[in-house]
Each structure stands twice: as structure tokens, then as C-alpha cells.
Write an enzyme that holds these catalytic residues in place. Sequence first.
Site, PDB file in Angstrom:
ATOM      1  N   SER A 160      39.506  38.357  45.436  1.00  0.00           N
ATOM      2  CA  SER A 160      39.664  38.690  44.020  1.00  0.00           C
ATOM      3  C   SER A 160      39.478  40.174  43.733  1.00  0.00           C
ATOM      4  O   SER A 160      40.076  40.698  42.785  1.00  0.00           O
ATOM      5  CB  SER A 160      38.669  37.878  43.186  1.00  0.00           C
ATOM      6  N   ASP A 333      30.444  41.081  34.359  1.00  0.00           N
ATOM      7  CA  ASP A 333      31.089  40.420  35.489  1.00  0.00           C
ATOM      8  C   ASP A 333      30.656  41.118  36.782  1.00  0.00           C
ATOM      9  O   ASP A 333      30.484  42.340  36.813  1.00  0.00           O
ATOM     10  CB  ASP A 333      32.612  40.484  35.335  1.00  0.00           C
ATOM     11  N   HIS A 335      32.397  41.474  39.464  1.00  0.00           N
ATOM     12  CA  HIS A 335      33.476  42.197  40.144  1.00  0.00           C
ATOM     13  C   HIS A 335      33.431  43.677  39.759  1.00  0.00           C
ATOM     14  O   HIS A 335      32.990  44.022  38.657  1.00  0.00           O
ATOM     15  CB  HIS A 335      34.833  41.608  39.760  1.00  0.00           C
TER      16      HIS A 335
END
EC number: 3.1.1.-
Length: 358
Positions: A160, A333, A335
Site C-alpha cells: 500500500s 493514518d 501510512h
Amino acid sequence: MKLLFPILLLTGSYFLSACNNTQSLMSSTHTIAASDPHIQVMGRTHINDDASLTFGYPGVSLSTIVAGSRLTAEMQSSNGNSWIDVIIDNHPPTSIKLDAQQQTVELFHFPNSGEHRVEIIHRSENWHGQVTLKQLTLTGTQFLPAPVLPQRKILVLGDSVTCGEAIDRVAGEDKNTRWWNARESYGMLTAKALDAQVQLVCWGGRGLIRSWNGKTDDANLPDFYQFTLGDTGQAPQWDHHRYQPDLIISAIGTNDFSPGIPDRATYINTYTRFVRTLLDNHPQATIVLTEGAILNGDKKAALVSYIGETRQQLHSNRVFYASSSHHPGDNSDAHPTKDQHAAMARELTPQLRQIMDW
């Protein structure tokens, strides 16, 4: 003197006719299929029987140059959750969500005809939906020769993070597919810095031997590396002769280590077999293995060690290692953020320049 008026009338009629013909030429429409050579394609796509293009991996880019006043695209997303960026003449992008039913997307509309460069960039991941571009329709003079891609070619394999998940996060907003932005991912930024074209072949939540939740029966990297669209293992499979990269970056492992540190022998043996596949399929490519940006501490150290032993087992002067700093995202998040992706590209680019002598 008596002949002057008829002559002027005839002359005026001629110019009026010429003007009408010119306006008719400028307002004529031209439609081309998505696979027409006037459209330059970067990324994995499947050519359908009707000459349309379908794609699933993020970062797939289509570009064209036209002379006209209006350009539209017939497009759709199989799940209605895919986003594209449209860039006109290098101006800031416009983000558009695609419907599940075929729709007419107006790419630009100007009052006067002119020459314009148009880019369509797939922002989303494969599981958000498969995108199909059927055709482009121009109001104007003509489609001009397609833009030329850089000669250097890069293939980036990953999860991802490579796909650009949550780059465009919005604090306080429920996560949605608008947050993905492959265009600002470290892979595409690195390719731009190296003056190279790039393919992103990535799948969020997947790893080398298991997914983030420990499942081993999902399509993981050795599987989806073979896919054209990236959604299932069914046809069409990707023809590796269509794209022979000079450089392959493998940034995998975060999801393998999410449930805990995986068995050393299983991981290293699988990675060794996979890299040998890459070496066989791409005989001119240099391969760079990296641990990625999310892991830290013991898990990061273990993955770096596994990568080192994989390289030792391969005994290849075409396989290298590039280090990555820890980029933990933010409170919204886990990420990496947009700024962190930019930092990742700045860290990776000089290492690749040295390895490739670029």
C-alpha cells in the site's frame, strides 16, 4: 463603376464562405480508441476487443497532445470507487471520481482552439475497481503525435505504501478512496527525479509470503507480479516482454511482519526464488531490495537481515540493497504522509543513481 458593386458582393461572399469553412474545420470532431497510437501509455493495461484499455494498478498514465477547444473521455470504474487525476498543460491536477457506468468526462473546454497536452493518471488501487477508457473525442483540428516517454524504465513492486495509500488524507474524515494518490508516491517521484518511466505493481495489505492478517492463500507479490490488472489470478496474465525495466525496486515485507516476524527460512527461500524469477524475466535489469518505510525496531532489523541473506544466496552482481528511513505517518493514518513520500524519494534517488550510474 457599375461593375464595382457586383465584384465587391462576390468578394464578400467568398470571404464569408471561407470563414464558414474554417469555423467548420475548427469545430469538427475526431474520436480515437484508447489504444490508438496518438495516446501514450505508461503502466500495465489490457487491450480489449473494442480497442478500449482496462487497467487496475495505480499510476497508470495516459497522455496525448491535441489541437482543439474541447476534449472528452468515455470512462468507467467497475466498482465506482476509482479516481483519476487530469492534468492540462502541466497545470495543477483536477481529481475526478469515476462512475460504475460509462460516463463522459470532460477533460478540458476552452473558448478558443489551441494546442494542449493532456495527462490522465490513475490514482487508485486495483481493489477500488478496474478502470476502462473507451475513447477520446476532440472538438478541434487533430490529435498530434503522442508525447515521448523517457528511455529509462523502472518497475516498483510493493504494497500500500508503493500504491500511495492515504497520501491525501483529511483529518477528521472517514478514510475513503479519494485519499490514495499514486502520482505523489515515492515510486513515481523517484522515477521523475531519475528521468524514467515507471510501472507500479503493488497491492495494499499483501506481502511476500502472507498478507497483513497472516493469510497465506491471498495473491501475494510472487503472484500479483504476474497480473495485468492486479485483481485476480485469472486471465489476462501480464506479458513481461511488453515492458523490460532497467531497474526493479522491490519494497515488500511490511505486511509479512505485521502479525510477527515470519519464519526465516521460509521467507528467505521464497524471496530468493522470486528474485531469480525477476532475473530470468528481465535479463538486463538491476534489482534493488529495500525494507520500506513503516517497519521499525526488531521487525525492521529482521527484515533487513532477511534481505541480506537473500542477496547472499543469489550470488548475483545485479542485486543490491537500498536502505529506508522510518516514516510512520501521522495521527490520521500510519501510512507515510505526502511530505514523507517526498522525503522517501529524496533518500532513495541518490542510492539508485550510484547503483545505476545514472
